[in-house]
Write an enzyme that holds these catalytic residues in place. Structure first.
Site, PDB file in Angstrom:
ATOM      1  CB  SER A   1      -4.366  -6.254   5.013  1.00  0.00           C
ATOM      2  OG  SER A   1      -3.977  -5.043   4.345  1.00  0.00           O
TER       3      SER A   1
ATOM      4  CE  LYS B   1     -11.765  -6.975   3.002  1.00  0.00           C
ATOM      5  NZ  LYS B   1     -10.661  -6.359   2.221  1.00  0.00           N
TER       6      LYS B   1
ATOM      7  CG  HIS C   1      -1.807  -0.960   1.186  1.00  0.00           C
ATOM      8  ND1 HIS C   1      -2.096  -1.844   2.365  1.00  0.00           N
ATOM      9  CD2 HIS C   1      -2.678  -1.602   0.462  1.00  0.00           C
ATOM     10  CE1 HIS C   1      -3.127  -2.720   2.401  1.00  0.00           C
ATOM     11  NE2 HIS C   1      -3.601  -2.257   1.234  1.00  0.00           N
TER      12      HIS C   1
ATOM     13  NE  ARG D   1      -2.866  -7.346  -4.196  1.00  0.00           N
ATOM     14  CZ  ARG D   1      -3.700  -7.739  -3.185  1.00  0.00           C
ATOM     15  NH1 ARG D   1      -2.875  -8.350  -2.264  1.00  0.00           N
ATOM     16  NH2 ARG D   1      -4.858  -8.475  -3.417  1.00  0.00           N
TER      17      ARG D   1
HETATM   18  N1  COA Z   1      -0.433  -3.846  -1.504  1.00  0.00           N
HETATM   19  C1  COA Z   1      -0.639  -4.838  -0.669  1.00  0.00           C
HETATM   20  N2  COA Z   1      -2.000  -5.229  -0.610  1.00  0.00           N
HETATM   21  C2  COA Z   1      -3.076  -4.852  -1.297  1.00  0.00           C
HETATM   22  C3  COA Z   1      -2.595  -3.977  -2.456  1.00  0.00           C
HETATM   23  C4  COA Z   1      -1.304  -3.368  -2.567  1.00  0.00           C
HETATM   24  N3  COA Z   1      -0.722  -2.646  -3.523  1.00  0.00           N
HETATM   25  N4  COA Z   1      -3.783  -3.571  -3.050  1.00  0.00           N
HETATM   26  C5  COA Z   1      -4.756  -4.444  -2.503  1.00  0.00           C
HETATM   27  N5  COA Z   1      -4.137  -5.117  -1.440  1.00  0.00           N
HETATM   28  C6  COA Z   1      -4.989  -6.095  -0.552  1.00  0.00           C
HETATM   29  C7  COA Z   1      -5.529  -5.537   0.628  1.00  0.00           C
HETATM   30  O1  COA Z   1      -4.699  -5.264   1.722  1.00  0.00           O
HETATM   31  C8  COA Z   1      -6.604  -6.506   0.857  1.00  0.00           C
HETATM   32  O2  COA Z   1      -6.084  -7.600   1.667  1.00  0.00           O
HETATM   33  P1  COA Z   1      -7.060  -8.411   2.646  1.00  0.00           P
HETATM   34  O3  COA Z   1      -8.398  -8.535   1.790  1.00  0.00           O
HETATM   35  O4  COA Z   1      -6.285  -9.447   2.904  1.00  0.00           O
HETATM   36  O5  COA Z   1      -7.123  -7.615   3.723  1.00  0.00           O
HETATM   37  C9  COA Z   1      -6.883  -6.885  -0.399  1.00  0.00           C
HETATM   38  O6  COA Z   1      -5.652  -6.659  -1.379  1.00  0.00           O
HETATM   39  C10 COA Z   1      -8.145  -6.455  -1.091  1.00  0.00           C
HETATM   40  O7  COA Z   1      -7.832  -5.081  -0.990  1.00  0.00           O
HETATM   41  P2  COA Z   1      -9.017  -4.467  -1.701  1.00  0.00           P
HETATM   42  O8  COA Z   1      -9.465  -4.814  -2.861  1.00  0.00           O
HETATM   43  O9  COA Z   1      -8.508  -2.969  -1.683  1.00  0.00           O
HETATM   44  O10 COA Z   1     -10.400  -4.330  -0.630  1.00  0.00           O
HETATM   45  P3  COA Z   1     -10.367  -3.477   0.508  1.00  0.00           P
HETATM   46  O11 COA Z   1     -11.415  -4.003   1.508  1.00  0.00           O
HETATM   47  O12 COA Z   1      -9.217  -2.922   1.097  1.00  0.00           O
HETATM   48  O13 COA Z   1     -11.172  -2.066  -0.301  1.00  0.00           O
HETATM   49  C11 COA Z   1     -13.115  -1.026  -1.089  1.00  0.00           C
HETATM   50  C12 COA Z   1     -12.434  -2.293  -1.027  1.00  0.00           C
HETATM   51  C13 COA Z   1     -13.130  -0.443   0.521  1.00  0.00           C
HETATM   52  C14 COA Z   1     -12.267   0.026  -1.808  1.00  0.00           C
HETATM   53  C15 COA Z   1     -14.476  -1.209  -1.579  1.00  0.00           C
HETATM   54  O14 COA Z   1     -15.367  -2.029  -0.668  1.00  0.00           O
HETATM   55  C16 COA Z   1     -15.448   0.028  -1.544  1.00  0.00           C
HETATM   56  O15 COA Z   1     -15.152   0.897  -2.351  1.00  0.00           O
HETATM   57  N6  COA Z   1     -16.352  -0.035  -0.359  1.00  0.00           N
HETATM   58  C17 COA Z   1     -16.915   1.328   0.053  1.00  0.00           C
HETATM   59  C18 COA Z   1     -18.450   1.127  -0.337  1.00  0.00           C
HETATM   60  C19 COA Z   1     -18.794   1.147  -1.821  1.00  0.00           C
HETATM   61  O16 COA Z   1     -18.646   2.132  -2.397  1.00  0.00           O
HETATM   62  N7  COA Z   1     -19.314   0.110  -2.366  1.00  0.00           N
HETATM   63  C20 COA Z   1     -19.631   0.004  -3.842  1.00  0.00           C
HETATM   64  C21 COA Z   1     -18.305  -0.406  -4.628  1.00  0.00           C
HETATM   65  S1  COA Z   1     -18.991  -0.249  -6.305  1.00  0.00           S
END
Ligand code: COA
Length: 164
Positions: free
Chosen positions: A129, A42, A18, A91
């Site tokens: 994460s 989550k 991140h 990724r």
């Molecule tokens: N480096 C390391 N890890 C990364 C990464 C990077 N560059 N990019 C993503 N990851 C990991 C994250 O740590 C996460 O790990 P985990 O699932 O093991 O905890 C995983 O990849 C998934 O990450 P991500 O896709 O970013 O999910 P998220 O839960 O962190 O974020 C939101 C998702 C919050 C952006 C999305 O759910 C959202 O927009 N929510 C708000 C409500 C909304 O608008 N909903 C409608 C969406 S259309």
């Protein structure tokens, strides 16, 4: 014209992957808001304000990066804060399908907000994460995946001895 971007995620906790993405976004956009989603479904290990505080600490070197918590729709946050771009990380190919769906849904919700994808350094491509949390909980070394401040918080949360 000044362009602001948001980097949304749960960041439970923020990893080196991140941080790598934040650094890249900070070099591309005038203003970057790291938007920490509450993501109650989550069941995060760290509360949203704890995640915000940790990210603020580890991104303090970037003058154009701000960190905020949020709980509504990502596109609504972008609009409210005048951010034209959503930055997401890719990724591996396995991330693509979900990210494609998310980006298209966000576009459907608000046409004005564009999603831009960045890739982290190859050596961070396998970090997530949840893996970091699992390794910390099971007594493994997470020093190579997270900032020392984050590692200390993780060890404390897992009831493990914090290194001096
Ligand atoms: N480096 C390391 N890890 C990364 C990464 C990077 N560059 N990019 C993503 N990851 C990991 C994250 O740590 C996460 O790990 P985990 O699932 O093991 O905890 C995983 O990849 C998934 O990450 P991500 O896709 O970013 O999910 P998220 O839960 O962190 O974020 C939101 C998702 C919050 C952006 C999305 O759910 C959202 O927009 N929510 C708000 C409500 C909304 O608008 N909903 C409608 C969406 S259309």
């Amino acid at each position: 014209m000044s362009v602001g971007a948001m980097y949304p995620g749960t960041f439970d906790p923020i990893t080196n992957g991140h941080q790598d993405l934040i650094r890249r976004a900070a070099g591309l956009f005038d203003r970057v808001v790291v938007a920490v989603a509450a993501s109650p479904n989550k069941k995060p290990m760290f509360g949203v304000m704890e995640r915000v505080a940790l990210i603020r600490e580890v991104t303090a070197e970037f003058s154009n990066v701000e960190v905020m918590g949020y709980s509504g729709l990502t596109v609504e946050f972008a609009q409210k804060h005048g951010l034209a771009v959503i930055v997401r990380g890719l990724r591996a190919v396995s991330d693509f399908e979900f990210e494609f769906q998310l980006a298209n849904m966000n576009r459907h919700l608000n046409e004005q907000v564009e999603t831009v994808f960045l890739t982290p350094t190859e050596s961070f491509s396998f970090i997530s994460s949840s893996l970091v949390r699992e390794i910390a909980t099971l007594g493994g070394d997470v020093g190579g995946f997270v900032h020392p401040r984050v590692e200390a918080e993780l060890l404390q949360r897992c009831g493990r001895e914090v290194k001096p």
